[in-house]
Design a protein around this motif. Sequence first.
Motif, PDB file in Angstrom:
ATOM      1  N   ILE A 149      -9.843  13.172   6.569  1.00  0.00           N
ATOM      2  CA  ILE A 149      -9.382  11.986   7.301  1.00  0.00           C
ATOM      3  C   ILE A 149      -8.915  12.430   8.685  1.00  0.00           C
ATOM      4  N   THR A 150      -9.531  11.900   9.711  1.00  0.00           N
ATOM      5  CA  THR A 150      -9.165  12.272  11.081  1.00  0.00           C
ATOM      6  C   THR A 150      -8.659  11.081  11.899  1.00  0.00           C
ATOM      7  N   ASP A 151      -8.674   9.904  11.321  1.00  0.00           N
ATOM      8  CA  ASP A 151      -8.184   8.700  11.988  1.00  0.00           C
ATOM      9  C   ASP A 151      -6.722   8.483  11.584  1.00  0.00           C
ATOM     10  N   ARG A 152      -5.817   8.481  12.555  1.00  0.00           N
ATOM     11  CA  ARG A 152      -4.390   8.362  12.251  1.00  0.00           C
ATOM     12  C   ARG A 152      -4.062   7.075  11.516  1.00  0.00           C
ATOM     13  N   ARG A 153      -4.705   5.972  11.902  1.00  0.00           N
ATOM     14  CA  ARG A 153      -4.401   4.705  11.246  1.00  0.00           C
ATOM     15  C   ARG A 153      -4.839   4.726   9.787  1.00  0.00           C
ATOM     16  N   VAL A 154      -5.999   5.334   9.513  1.00  0.00           N
ATOM     17  CA  VAL A 154      -6.465   5.442   8.127  1.00  0.00           C
ATOM     18  C   VAL A 154      -5.514   6.321   7.318  1.00  0.00           C
ATOM     19  N   LEU A 155      -5.080   7.433   7.907  1.00  0.00           N
ATOM     20  CA  LEU A 155      -4.159   8.327   7.220  1.00  0.00           C
ATOM     21  C   LEU A 155      -2.836   7.622   6.924  1.00  0.00           C
ATOM     22  N   GLU A 156      -2.304   6.922   7.906  1.00  0.00           N
ATOM     23  CA  GLU A 156      -1.014   6.256   7.716  1.00  0.00           C
ATOM     24  C   GLU A 156      -1.102   5.164   6.653  1.00  0.00           C
ATOM     25  N   ARG A 157      -2.221   4.454   6.605  1.00  0.00           N
ATOM     26  CA  ARG A 157      -2.395   3.442   5.557  1.00  0.00           C
ATOM     27  C   ARG A 157      -2.413   4.099   4.188  1.00  0.00           C
ATOM     28  N   GLN A 158      -3.078   5.231   4.084  1.00  0.00           N
ATOM     29  CA  GLN A 158      -3.138   5.929   2.800  1.00  0.00           C
ATOM     30  C   GLN A 158      -1.757   6.436   2.402  1.00  0.00           C
ATOM     31  N   LEU A 159      -0.997   6.943   3.367  1.00  0.00           N
ATOM     32  CA  LEU A 159       0.321   7.490   3.064  1.00  0.00           C
ATOM     33  C   LEU A 159       1.331   6.417   2.697  1.00  0.00           C
ATOM     34  N   ASP A 160       1.068   5.177   3.062  1.00  0.00           N
ATOM     35  CA  ASP A 160       1.971   4.084   2.704  1.00  0.00           C
ATOM     36  C   ASP A 160       1.947   3.786   1.215  1.00  0.00           C
ATOM     37  N   GLY A 161       0.895   4.242   0.535  1.00  0.00           N
ATOM     38  CA  GLY A 161       0.818   4.029  -0.907  1.00  0.00           C
ATOM     39  C   GLY A 161       1.819   4.912  -1.637  1.00  0.00           C
ATOM     40  N   GLN A 162       2.335   4.449  -2.747  1.00  0.00           N
ATOM     41  CA  GLN A 162       3.319   5.198  -3.532  1.00  0.00           C
ATOM     42  C   GLN A 162       2.645   5.744  -4.784  1.00  0.00           C
ATOM     43  N   ALA A 163       1.798   6.747  -4.600  1.00  0.00           N
ATOM     44  CA  ALA A 163       1.051   7.308  -5.721  1.00  0.00           C
ATOM     45  C   ALA A 163       1.902   8.296  -6.502  1.00  0.00           C
ATOM     46  N   ALA A 164       1.690   8.342  -7.819  1.00  0.00           N
ATOM     47  CA  ALA A 164       2.374   9.337  -8.644  1.00  0.00           C
ATOM     48  C   ALA A 164       1.703  10.703  -8.489  1.00  0.00           C
ATOM     49  N   ILE A 165       0.393  10.692  -8.282  1.00  0.00           N
ATOM     50  CA  ILE A 165      -0.393  11.908  -8.085  1.00  0.00           C
ATOM     51  C   ILE A 165      -1.246  11.731  -6.840  1.00  0.00           C
TER      52      ILE A 165
END
Length: 228
Positions: A149-165
């Motif tokens: 992932i090299t797009d900051r907006r895509v990365l930030e959207r993914q990091l907003d998720g609260q995954a257990a793993i």
Amino acid sequence: MAASADPVAAKSLARMTGLALPTTYHLLRTLVFEGYLRKLADGYVVGPAAMVPSTPALQSLLPRIRPVLKSLRDEVGGATYLSVYSEGEIRLLDIADGPNVPCVDLWVGVHDSGHATAFGKCILAGLSAADRADYISRHQLHDLTPNTITDRRVLERQLDGQAAIWSDAEEYLLGTACLAAPIRVGEHVGAVAVSLPARRPPVNGHSAALQRAARRLGWAMAGPLISI
């Protein structure tokens, strides 16, 4: 190495630690890249990054955390890693691997690849919005593989998720997949991870094993010795 008055050769280090020589070289390259060691003509010596006030506390934690990493390694059949967020960077504290489960060749420093590793994303997701934004603003999202992932907006959207793993599917290194579970000790954030061949699909038990290890590591790191 810190206890030796002279540089220590890689073969000597492999013999003393019981690690395979290729694994030893992988670890040495990473430590040199991140400044923890310096390579001289006749061996390795401690580097400037290792000379920090928290080093004794972190060293004191190793007897507590290494058995947990080794147990997880044997249970899931993959090299295991413990990392923490400290002083604005993602830092690798320890690795448990073996001849049949070598660790990933960390050809890009851990602090520069948080966007591409399972434990890096796991840690970034656990930070406050301000700390996460600060980290991302100071690090380029390097294109390490076609899956990174090299797009900051895509990365930030993914990091907003609260995954257990958390996972990376060949995002750091082609042929290798990783899983990570978060560790939180008070205000400190860390992650425990396992690397596996990408061709070997993870099983349900891997997630449960990672979460158990994360709880055990949290207990081990919660004592008065911690100073990260």
